[in-house]
Design a protein around this motif. Structure first.
Motif, PDB file in Angstrom:
ATOM      1  N   SER A 141       0.811  -1.222   0.000  1.00  0.00           N
ATOM      2  CA  SER A 141       0.000   0.000   0.000  1.00  0.00           C
ATOM      3  C   SER A 141       0.841   1.268   0.000  1.00  0.00           C
ATOM      4  CB  SER A 141      -0.946   0.013   1.211  1.00  0.00           C
ATOM      5  OG  SER A 141      -0.212  -0.105   2.421  1.00  0.00           O
ATOM      6  N   GLY A 142       2.128   1.155  -0.282  1.00  0.00           N
ATOM      7  CA  GLY A 142       2.931   2.370  -0.299  1.00  0.00           C
ATOM      8  C   GLY A 142       4.412   2.089  -0.211  1.00  0.00           C
ATOM      9  N   LEU A 143       5.135   3.121   0.206  1.00  0.00           N
ATOM     10  CA  LEU A 143       6.587   3.071   0.178  1.00  0.00           C
ATOM     11  C   LEU A 143       7.135   3.737   1.434  1.00  0.00           C
ATOM     12  CD1 LEU A 143       8.830   2.244  -1.978  1.00  0.00           C
ATOM     13  CD2 LEU A 143       8.923   4.683  -2.516  1.00  0.00           C
ATOM     14  N   ARG A 144       8.105   3.082   2.076  1.00  0.00           N
ATOM     15  CA  ARG A 144       8.822   3.690   3.194  1.00  0.00           C
ATOM     16  C   ARG A 144      10.191   4.153   2.712  1.00  0.00           C
ATOM     17  NH1 ARG A 144      10.125  -0.510   6.860  1.00  0.00           N
ATOM     18  NH2 ARG A 144      12.276  -0.353   6.180  1.00  0.00           N
ATOM     19  N   LEU A 145      10.523   5.410   3.040  1.00  0.00           N
ATOM     20  CA  LEU A 145      11.802   5.980   2.638  1.00  0.00           C
ATOM     21  C   LEU A 145      12.622   6.254   3.883  1.00  0.00           C
ATOM     22  CD1 LEU A 145       9.314   7.476   0.883  1.00  0.00           C
ATOM     23  CD2 LEU A 145      11.270   8.379  -0.341  1.00  0.00           C
ATOM     24  N   THR A 146      13.888   5.893   3.843  1.00  0.00           N
ATOM     25  CA  THR A 146      14.809   6.204   4.930  1.00  0.00           C
ATOM     26  C   THR A 146      15.752   7.306   4.482  1.00  0.00           C
ATOM     27  OG1 THR A 146      14.730   3.934   5.762  1.00  0.00           O
ATOM     28  CG2 THR A 146      16.552   5.312   6.506  1.00  0.00           C
ATOM     29  N   MET A 147      15.711   8.403   5.212  1.00  0.00           N
ATOM     30  CA  MET A 147      16.604   9.520   4.940  1.00  0.00           C
ATOM     31  C   MET A 147      17.657   9.608   6.028  1.00  0.00           C
ATOM     32  SD  MET A 147      14.120  12.607   3.803  1.00  0.00           S
ATOM     33  CE  MET A 147      15.559  13.670   4.037  1.00  0.00           C
ATOM     34  N   ARG A 148      18.808  10.114   5.643  1.00  0.00           N
ATOM     35  CA  ARG A 148      19.900  10.286   6.598  1.00  0.00           C
ATOM     36  C   ARG A 148      20.573  11.615   6.312  1.00  0.00           C
ATOM     37  NH1 ARG A 148      25.534   6.958   6.373  1.00  0.00           N
ATOM     38  NH2 ARG A 148      26.549   7.842   8.218  1.00  0.00           N
ATOM     39  N   LEU A 166       5.064   6.899   2.696  1.00  0.00           N
ATOM     40  CA  LEU A 166       4.294   7.416   1.575  1.00  0.00           C
ATOM     41  C   LEU A 166       3.171   6.425   1.298  1.00  0.00           C
ATOM     42  CD1 LEU A 166       3.798   9.313  -0.805  1.00  0.00           C
ATOM     43  CD2 LEU A 166       5.652   8.144  -2.040  1.00  0.00           C
ATOM     44  N   TRP A 167       1.978   6.776   1.767  1.00  0.00           N
ATOM     45  CA  TRP A 167       0.822   5.888   1.627  1.00  0.00           C
ATOM     46  C   TRP A 167       0.108   6.208   0.327  1.00  0.00           C
ATOM     47  CZ3 TRP A 167      -4.643   6.964   3.439  1.00  0.00           C
ATOM     48  CH2 TRP A 167      -5.459   5.839   3.249  1.00  0.00           C
ATOM     49  N   THR A 168       0.056   5.227  -0.564  1.00  0.00           N
ATOM     50  CA  THR A 168      -0.590   5.411  -1.857  1.00  0.00           C
ATOM     51  C   THR A 168      -1.811   4.510  -2.042  1.00  0.00           C
ATOM     52  OG1 THR A 168       1.001   3.824  -2.793  1.00  0.00           O
ATOM     53  CG2 THR A 168       1.521   6.173  -2.984  1.00  0.00           C
ATOM     54  N   GLY A 169      -2.018   3.577  -1.117  1.00  0.00           N
ATOM     55  CA  GLY A 169      -3.166   2.683  -1.214  1.00  0.00           C
ATOM     56  C   GLY A 169      -2.941   1.488  -2.128  1.00  0.00           C
ATOM     57  N   ALA A 170      -1.802   1.444  -2.785  1.00  0.00           N
ATOM     58  CA  ALA A 170      -1.444   0.359  -3.702  1.00  0.00           C
ATOM     59  C   ALA A 170       0.073   0.380  -3.849  1.00  0.00           C
ATOM     60  CB  ALA A 170      -2.117   0.556  -5.057  1.00  0.00           C
ATOM     61  N   PRO A 171       0.649  -0.673  -4.440  1.00  0.00           N
ATOM     62  CA  PRO A 171       2.101  -0.629  -4.646  1.00  0.00           C
ATOM     63  C   PRO A 171       2.509   0.612  -5.442  1.00  0.00           C
ATOM     64  CG  PRO A 171       1.269  -2.837  -5.053  1.00  0.00           C
ATOM     65  CD  PRO A 171       0.060  -1.960  -4.869  1.00  0.00           C
ATOM     66  N   MET A 172       3.589   1.230  -5.029  1.00  0.00           N
ATOM     67  CA  MET A 172       4.077   2.442  -5.679  1.00  0.00           C
ATOM     68  C   MET A 172       4.695   2.070  -7.026  1.00  0.00           C
ATOM     69  SD  MET A 172       4.205   5.703  -5.074  1.00  0.00           S
ATOM     70  CE  MET A 172       5.052   7.174  -5.672  1.00  0.00           C
ATOM     71  N   ARG A 173       4.118   2.583  -8.092  1.00  0.00           N
ATOM     72  CA  ARG A 173       4.588   2.231  -9.441  1.00  0.00           C
ATOM     73  C   ARG A 173       5.256   3.398 -10.159  1.00  0.00           C
ATOM     74  NH1 ARG A 173       4.356  -3.158  -8.721  1.00  0.00           N
ATOM     75  NH2 ARG A 173       2.234  -3.991  -8.591  1.00  0.00           N
ATOM     76  N   ASP A 174       4.723   4.598  -9.976  1.00  0.00           N
ATOM     77  CA  ASP A 174       5.183   5.750 -10.736  1.00  0.00           C
ATOM     78  C   ASP A 174       6.333   6.450 -10.031  1.00  0.00           C
ATOM     79  OD1 ASP A 174       3.225   5.305 -12.663  1.00  0.00           O
ATOM     80  OD2 ASP A 174       1.754   6.508 -11.574  1.00  0.00           O
ATOM     81  N   VAL A 233      -4.104 -12.798   3.398  1.00  0.00           N
ATOM     82  CA  VAL A 233      -3.846 -11.535   2.715  1.00  0.00           C
ATOM     83  C   VAL A 233      -3.058 -11.821   1.454  1.00  0.00           C
ATOM     84  CG1 VAL A 233      -2.633  -9.322   2.825  1.00  0.00           C
ATOM     85  CG2 VAL A 233      -3.902 -10.157   4.808  1.00  0.00           C
ATOM     86  N   SER A 234      -3.486 -11.238   0.350  1.00  0.00           N
ATOM     87  CA  SER A 234      -2.758 -11.345  -0.898  1.00  0.00           C
ATOM     88  C   SER A 234      -1.933 -10.097  -1.094  1.00  0.00           C
ATOM     89  CB  SER A 234      -3.749 -11.516  -2.067  1.00  0.00           C
ATOM     90  OG  SER A 234      -3.065 -11.524  -3.296  1.00  0.00           O
ATOM     91  N   VAL A 235      -0.610 -10.250  -1.185  1.00  0.00           N
ATOM     92  CA  VAL A 235       0.277  -9.125  -1.408  1.00  0.00           C
ATOM     93  C   VAL A 235       0.674  -9.122  -2.861  1.00  0.00           C
ATOM     94  CG1 VAL A 235       2.489  -8.086  -0.802  1.00  0.00           C
ATOM     95  CG2 VAL A 235       1.120  -9.215   0.954  1.00  0.00           C
ATOM     96  N   PRO A 236       0.344  -8.042  -3.607  1.00  0.00           N
ATOM     97  CA  PRO A 236       0.670  -8.004  -5.043  1.00  0.00           C
ATOM     98  C   PRO A 236       2.169  -8.180  -5.261  1.00  0.00           C
ATOM     99  CG  PRO A 236      -0.787  -6.169  -4.442  1.00  0.00           C
ATOM    100  CD  PRO A 236      -0.343  -6.816  -3.165  1.00  0.00           C
TER     101      PRO A 236
END
Length: 215
Positions: free
Chosen positions: A64-71, A159-167, A212-215
């Motif tokens: 459902s989204g993407l986690r970003l680690t910043m440093r 970053l919550w997008t509700g689906a796998p982040m594609r763009d 749960v089905s994970v795309p």
């Protein structure tokens, strides 16, 4: 001193009350806890100068989204040890918010369609409507530390997008106090497509929700 005869604290415990109701965790607040994300180390450097380096460390893909680690890493240059300590203590006990100090660190995301995402203000999280619609950007927290000559901090963004982040998207940063003018660091769609897919931690999914089905 008087002798104790025992039994003073022998009392019947109260009857247990009803089990507390645990509300579901809003999806915008954090990544799915029942998934093992697909990770890729980036260690890309959007900004570097004599004193400050900003790094995009890791991407972690969820269903459902993407986690970003910043440093970010600072080193002492012209400051005295006392000035350095005061500056680091005053300016790094923070979480990025929607409305940071004017000279503080600003973090955001620009999606491929031009949508601008700023972090949900951490001081207002408890009052945010639980029915927010994606996309949203949330600061998960972080940690770090340093000493007399160097300070090193990590922060994670959800970053919550509700689906796998594609763009592809741009990570937008500025930090006027440290001489970092507004800049955009592009993460291309090809790199997102190359991320391993998220996997369920349990075959039967999270408690009470079944498989749960994970795309």
């Amino acid at each position: 001193m008087r002798a104790s005869f025992g039994g003073f604290f022998d009392v019947d415990p109260p009857e247990p009350g009803p089990e507390p109701e645990v509300p579901p965790m809003p999806e915008w607040l954090q990544p799915p806890q029942h998934e093992l994300p697909g990770r890729a180390a980036r260690d890309e450097v959007p900004h570097r100068d004599d004193a400050t380096v900003l790094i995009l460390g890791e991407l972690a893909a969820y269903s459902s989204g993407l986690r970003l680690t910043m440093r970010w890493v600072h080193r002492r240059t012209v400051e005295s040890p006392r000035e350095w300590e005061r500056r680091m203590m005053e300016r790094h006990a923070w979480f990025p918010a929607r409305f940071p100090e004017p000279d503080g660190m600003h973090v955001g995301v620009r999606l491929a369609d031009g949508t601008r995402l700023l972090p949900i203000d951490h001081q207002q999280v408890a009052h945010v409507d639980g029915d927010l619609a994606p996309p949203t950007l949330q600061v998960l927290g972080g940690g770090g530390g340093g000493g007399h000559d160097r300070y090193d901090v990590n922060v994670e963004l959800w970053l919550w997008t509700g689906a796998p982040m594609r763009d592809g998207f741009d990570l937008v940063l500025s930090w006027p106090e440290h001489g970092v003018a507004e800049l955009g660091h592009h993460v291309p769609s090809a790199d997102l497509a190359a991320l391993p897919a998220a996997r369920p931690l349990w075959d039967d999914g999270p408690p009470g929700r079944g498989a749960v089905s994970v795309p």
